[in-house]
Design a protein around this motif. Sequence first.
Motif: not given
Length: 337
Positions: A123-131
């Motif tokens: 469900f997370a994407e971009g920087e949020t997913e990576e962190k």
Amino acid sequence: MSVASSSRVSRRREPSSDAIEQDPSQMQVDEEDQQQPRQKGKGKVKQERVKQERSQAGPSQSQPEAEQEEEDFLKDFEEQPLSKLTAAKPLQGLSSDWGQVRIGVHKPAYGVLKDIAATIAEFAEGETEEKGLVHVENVMRQLLDTEAELRIHEEVLSAFQQKLMRGEEVIDVATVYTEEYKEKLADYKKKTTRQKYGGSNEYEKYREVIWEVKHPGDAMPPVTDFLPREDGDVSDDDEDVQVGGVVEDYKCPLTLKSLTDPLTSKICGHSFDATGIREWIGTKRSIPCPASGCNKELKLSDLAPNKELAKKAKEAARRERMREEDDFEEDDGEVVD
């Protein structure tokens, strides 16, 4: 009757001749005992007297003789060698306690982390997913490190027990235990990232959960591909060929439907829908395993419920439905010339 009772009371209150003839110093002690609060036992009264004596002691008596004797006793006890007769079973119990802590605390934590990682990956994407995944990765490694420390405690205690069972003595237990624990822990910390986590079954399962969300239908590469190579790791030429994971199939080979109540064979590891495999075995004592390419004999008693697989199958089915709905919405939105 009342007069007689009264006279008995008065006689109790009058000091007897024996009491008058007692040593005055003894009478003083008795009076001090009577002046203490009733809820305090003799032990507490004695402790208070000892405290008073210590407070009244001069500089040369700062450490009372009784306290010194107690310290000497404890020191002698610590230096007593462990023997098979007195310590083998207690050491086995301590080792078992460490194991129970490791299993009781870490096993549930691994499950929670895998659920969190799968949710972030889906469900997370971009920087949020990576962190988010980096943070979960760090927590997973910390859990694996803590589990390794608990295993070291078990190993040291188990080694003590084996020495005692062979008839050897262990002298200065606290020092030896601490030194051996620190030595093993230092050896573990010297290991590379691959050496610490590459062979961990829990770490591999954690990586599989994320891979299935991001790459459905693809086999996961070897788990070492997710861990950087460091000084101390074997070179590519010396390293054994690492085999990647297989594509997880959450369908029953008998019913060809998604597993909802799976039973897994303890003999070969293949899983089946509970209803389907029970009907397949029927009244037979044993059958060849229905899984393709497996030649193991299968009995109903060899099958056990697999809650973890049921959960993974349910999540895989949900993700598949969501992908189908997304594909349908995209197709429905296309403009046909």
